[in-house]
Design a protein around this motif. Structure first.
Motif, PDB file in Angstrom:
ATOM      1  N   UNK A 230       0.794  -1.154  -0.043  1.00  0.00           N
ATOM      2  CA  UNK A 230       0.075  -0.026  -0.066  1.00  0.00           C
ATOM      3  C   UNK A 230       0.796   1.174  -0.027  1.00  0.00           C
ATOM      4  N   UNK A 231       2.016   1.241   0.692  1.00  0.00           N
ATOM      5  CA  UNK A 231       2.814   2.189   0.717  1.00  0.00           C
ATOM      6  C   UNK A 231       3.650   2.655  -0.608  1.00  0.00           C
ATOM      7  N   UNK A 232       3.741   1.581  -1.470  1.00  0.00           N
ATOM      8  CA  UNK A 232       4.363   1.798  -2.699  1.00  0.00           C
ATOM      9  C   UNK A 232       3.549   2.385  -3.628  1.00  0.00           C
ATOM     10  N   UNK A 233       1.952   1.951  -3.466  1.00  0.00           N
ATOM     11  CA  UNK A 233       1.086   2.395  -4.265  1.00  0.00           C
ATOM     12  C   UNK A 233       0.803   3.644  -4.079  1.00  0.00           C
ATOM     13  N   UNK A 234       0.717   4.400  -2.942  1.00  0.00           N
ATOM     14  CA  UNK A 234       0.554   5.500  -2.571  1.00  0.00           C
ATOM     15  C   UNK A 234       1.816   6.389  -3.148  1.00  0.00           C
ATOM     16  N   UNK A 235       3.013   5.917  -2.898  1.00  0.00           N
ATOM     17  CA  UNK A 235       4.050   6.699  -3.521  1.00  0.00           C
ATOM     18  C   UNK A 235       3.763   6.806  -4.945  1.00  0.00           C
ATOM     19  N   UNK A 236       3.536   5.945  -5.526  1.00  0.00           N
ATOM     20  CA  UNK A 236       3.412   5.862  -7.200  1.00  0.00           C
ATOM     21  C   UNK A 236       2.148   6.667  -7.581  1.00  0.00           C
ATOM     22  N   UNK A 237       1.123   6.815  -7.112  1.00  0.00           N
ATOM     23  CA  UNK A 237      -0.101   7.485  -7.133  1.00  0.00           C
ATOM     24  C   UNK A 237       0.263   9.052  -7.156  1.00  0.00           C
ATOM     25  N   UNK A 238       1.074   9.317  -5.880  1.00  0.00           N
ATOM     26  CA  UNK A 238       1.281  10.667  -5.574  1.00  0.00           C
ATOM     27  C   UNK A 238       2.434  11.144  -6.734  1.00  0.00           C
ATOM     28  N   UNK A 239       3.187  10.468  -7.124  1.00  0.00           N
ATOM     29  CA  UNK A 239       4.461  10.919  -7.917  1.00  0.00           C
ATOM     30  C   UNK A 239       3.689  11.118  -9.367  1.00  0.00           C
ATOM     31  N   UNK A 240       2.721  10.392  -9.691  1.00  0.00           N
ATOM     32  CA  UNK A 240       2.227  10.482 -11.084  1.00  0.00           C
ATOM     33  C   UNK A 240       0.921  11.234 -11.051  1.00  0.00           C
ATOM     34  N   UNK A 241       0.609  11.987 -10.047  1.00  0.00           N
ATOM     35  CA  UNK A 241      -0.679  12.678  -9.846  1.00  0.00           C
ATOM     36  C   UNK A 241      -0.788  13.832 -10.992  1.00  0.00           C
ATOM     37  N   UNK A 242       0.295  14.583 -11.318  1.00  0.00           N
ATOM     38  CA  UNK A 242       0.149  15.683 -12.413  1.00  0.00           C
ATOM     39  C   UNK A 242      -0.234  14.919 -13.588  1.00  0.00           C
ATOM     40  N   UNK A 243       0.150  13.677 -14.055  1.00  0.00           N
ATOM     41  CA  UNK A 243      -0.228  12.852 -15.247  1.00  0.00           C
ATOM     42  C   UNK A 243      -1.666  12.462 -15.308  1.00  0.00           C
ATOM     43  N   UNK A 244      -2.351  12.493 -14.054  1.00  0.00           N
ATOM     44  CA  UNK A 244      -3.618  12.229 -14.301  1.00  0.00           C
ATOM     45  C   UNK A 244      -4.139  11.024 -13.384  1.00  0.00           C
ATOM     46  N   UNK A 245      -3.060  10.406 -12.381  1.00  0.00           N
ATOM     47  CA  UNK A 245      -3.317   9.350 -11.535  1.00  0.00           C
ATOM     48  C   UNK A 245      -4.473   9.354 -10.825  1.00  0.00           C
TER      49      UNK A 245
END
Length: 218
Positions: free
Chosen positions: A152-167
């Motif tokens: 879950x922590x890894x998922x949150x990290x990826x979603x946060x990092x890619x937020x500006x691309x539309x995650x």
């Protein structure tokens, strides 16, 4: 090179794409979510050993979603999680200006550029969902349910990092279903398909979960 890539992507039908993170030789269940004529959705769960048969019977003209995780009961609730073999992010690229006017392949190239600039591992697979992109990072080995907090922590990290691309911040749980390759997205009329494979030694790249999770060291 373009012809080689096109031939490579053509190999990834719905069963072959699913087989990169599901194993028919393991015990457990996977789930399908399928649209019905009245607009409702029907969920069904099946033994992993029957995946090829079940996916071969899918009606490609209906919206269909596949569970990304495997479960020890025929129900895709997180409490029934058995294992999961990938990380994923669902990009709603149709909502963000950077992707306007770009083909799915051009959007995938933009994701690669962004990941390289941000120091993120490149997605093993990128799938055009009919409106956006599904990014998938295949893991060296499935994560057991005991390691779900770390996943879950890894998922949150990826979603946060890619937020500006539309995650999509709501699409990061282990019980998530994502659109099945070779089925239609009736919102757009487009077919879900693989648009990029990141290769290593002729196979889709795989990562250890620590290769995705941000280091705690300074």
């Amino acid at each position: 090179m373009a012809q080689q890539q096109a031939a490579q992507l053509a190999l990834f039908d719905q069963t072959q794409e699913a087989n990169t993170y599901h194993d028919a030789g393991r015990r457990g269940f996977f789930s399908l979510l399928t649209s019905k004529d009245n607009g409702d959705k029907r969920q069904s769960s099946h033994p992993l050993s029957e995946m090829a048969t079940v996916l071969g019977m899918v009606d490609s003209t209906r919206d269909t979603w596949l569970s990304q995780a495997e479960f020890f009961r025929p129900n895709r609730r997180v409490v029934n999680l058995l294992r999961i073999g990938l990380m994923f992010v669902d990009l709603d690229t149709y909502r963000v200006p950077w992707a306007t006017g770009r083909t799915p392949e051009e959007q995938a190239a933009g994701v690669i550029y962004f990941c390289q600039a941000e120091g993120l591992p490149l997605p093993s697979l990128m799938i055009y969902s009919g409106r956006g992109l599904q990014l998938k990072w295949l893991l060296d080995a499935p994560i057991p349910r005991q390691a779900l907090p770390r996943w879950n922590a890894c998922q949150r990290h990826l979603v946060d990092k890619l937020a500006e691309l539309g995650a999509d911040p709501a699409a990061k749980d282990a019980s998530r279903v994502l659109r099945l390759v070779d089925t239609v997205n009736t919102k757009s009329g487009n077919i879900c398909r693989v648009v990029h494979v990141q290769e290593e030694a002729g196979e889709p790249a795989r990562y250890g979960v620590l290769g995705i999770f941000p280091s705690k060291k300074t």
